[in-house]
Design a protein around this motif. Sequence first.
Motif, short mmCIF file in Angstrom:
data_model
loop_
_atom_site.label_atom_id
_atom_site.label_comp_id
_atom_site.label_asym_id
_atom_site.label_seq_id
_atom_site.Cartn_x
_atom_site.Cartn_y
_atom_site.Cartn_z
N GLU A 308 0.82 -1.21 0.00
CA GLU A 308 0.00 0.00 0.00
C GLU A 308 0.86 1.26 0.00
OE1 GLU A 308 -2.48 -0.40 3.40
OE2 GLU A 308 -3.60 -2.12 2.59
N TYR A 309 2.08 1.14 0.51
CA TYR A 309 3.02 2.26 0.52
C TYR A 309 3.98 2.24 -0.69
CZ TYR A 309 1.72 3.44 5.35
OH TYR A 309 1.05 3.83 6.49
N GLY A 310 3.70 1.35 -1.63
CA GLY A 310 4.54 1.29 -2.83
C GLY A 310 5.85 0.58 -2.62
N ILE A 311 5.88 -0.37 -1.71
CA ILE A 311 7.11 -1.10 -1.39
C ILE A 311 6.90 -2.59 -1.64
CG2 ILE A 311 8.78 -1.68 0.42
CD1 ILE A 311 7.90 0.95 1.83
N GLY A 312 7.72 -3.16 -2.50
CA GLY A 312 7.64 -4.59 -2.79
C GLY A 312 8.38 -5.42 -1.75
N THR A 313 7.88 -6.61 -1.48
CA THR A 313 8.53 -7.53 -0.54
C THR A 313 8.44 -8.95 -1.08
OG1 THR A 313 6.52 -8.01 0.72
CG2 THR A 313 7.82 -6.13 1.44
N ARG A 314 9.18 -9.85 -0.45
CA ARG A 314 9.06 -11.28 -0.69
C ARG A 314 9.08 -11.99 0.65
NH1 ARG A 314 8.02 -9.90 -5.01
NH2 ARG A 314 8.76 -10.61 -7.06
N PRO A 315 8.32 -13.07 0.79
CA PRO A 315 8.40 -13.86 2.01
C PRO A 315 9.66 -14.72 1.99
CG PRO A 315 6.92 -14.92 0.47
CD PRO A 315 7.32 -13.60 -0.15
N PHE A 316 10.08 -15.20 3.14
CA PHE A 316 11.19 -16.14 3.21
C PHE A 316 10.78 -17.47 2.57
CE2 PHE A 316 13.97 -14.51 6.99
CZ PHE A 316 14.30 -13.40 6.25
#
Length: 373
Positions: A308-316
Motif C-alpha cells: 500500500e506504501y509502494g514497497i515490494g517484498t518477498r516472504p522467506f
Amino acid sequence: MKKFIPVNEPLITNSDVLSVSKVMKSGWISSEGPNVKLFEKKFAKYIGHKNAVAVSSGTAALEVAIKSLNLKKGDEVIAPNFTIISSTLAVIKEGLKIKFIDCDLYDWNMNLDKTIKSITKKTKAIIATHIYNFPFRIDILKKICEKKNIILIEDTAEVLGQKIFNKKCGSFGDISTFSFYANKQITTGEGGMITTNNAKLAEKMKSLRNLAFGKKDRFNHDEIGWNYRMSNIQATLGLSQLKRINQIIKIRHSNGKRFYLNLSKNKNIYIPGPKNSYSKNIYWVIGLLIMNKSLKIDSKKIAKKLNEYGIGTRPFFWPMHKQKVLKSLRLSKSKNFKNSEYLCKYGFYLPSSLTLKNKEIDYICGVVNKILR
C-alpha cells in the motif's frame, strides 16, 4: 514515494549493453561462441577453482552437479530444510535419499551441529547452502567431510563475492554452484555456473549439460543429459558484469548497513548486522524477522501493508518438510523444524536493488518502523 519500489531491479550498464550488442552483431550467439569458455575461465580464476562449467541456471547447476557424482539409488544426501526447492529436486530426481537439517534462527543457515550429528555411514554428499546474509560455516564442515570421505557441494547462489576469513565462498566445495538470475550479484538474465578442482568431474558435467553427445558418434548419446547450455550472449553479459563484482559487493554492503542503522533499534524485528567474527554481511537481500508475535502481523500481512506504501517484498523460503509437492513422497521422518517454520511465517525481505537511492532506503525503513512500532 511517487513510484513503486520493487524487490529487485537488475543493474544493466551501458558497457553491458555495448558488449552484448557487439557479440550479437558478430553472429556468435549460441553456446558455441567463444565467450562461454572465456567466462568459465575468468569465473574459475575469481573463485579459486581450476575448472568452471557454465549452465542455464542455478537449478541446472545443482542437477548437473548431483548427477555427475554417479551415486547409487538410495545413497544419502544431507541438505538444508530452509532453502529454495532446487537442491531437493536435484537429489530426488536421481533417486537418492535426502536428509533435511533445520536452520538457525538468527543466521538462517542450516545448523552446523545438527548437520555434523546427522552424518552416518550412508551419507555420501552434503549440500551446504549459504542463505541470504552470512555464510554457512562451510570451512568447519569441509574438514569433517574430508575425514569421512563425503562429497561437499557448496551452493553459493546467493553470496557470490562473500568471504569466510578472507577465503571466497565457492572455493570450499568439492563442487560449487552459482546462479546468475536477475536478482543475483551478477546476472546473465538466467544462467548458472559450476566450479571444481576435479578435471574429470568437470568434463563429465560439460557432457551432461550438452545432451551427453556421443564421443565417437555425436548423435549416439552416451547417457541421459540435458540441454542446460549457456548462450554466448549470456556469457558476454556475465563477463561484463564480473568486471565490477567488487564494486557491486561494496554497494550491497553499504545499502545493507544503512538499512541496519535505520531498523536495528526496533525491538519488534531482527535484522542481521554488518559483520560477525568470520565474515561481512553480503546483504544479498535485506532480510527481516518479526520477533513480537503480539503484534499479530506475519510476513503475508506486512507484505500487503507495505504494498500500500509502494514497497515490494518477498516472504522467506517455504521449508522443505511442508512443501505440498513433496509431502506425498514422505521424505522426512522428523517433524522438528521449528526454526524453519518460524522463518517461513515471520520472515520477509525488503527491496535490495543495486540501484536503490539513500532516500528510498530511508523511506522504506520509516514505513517498516511505522507498521511494526
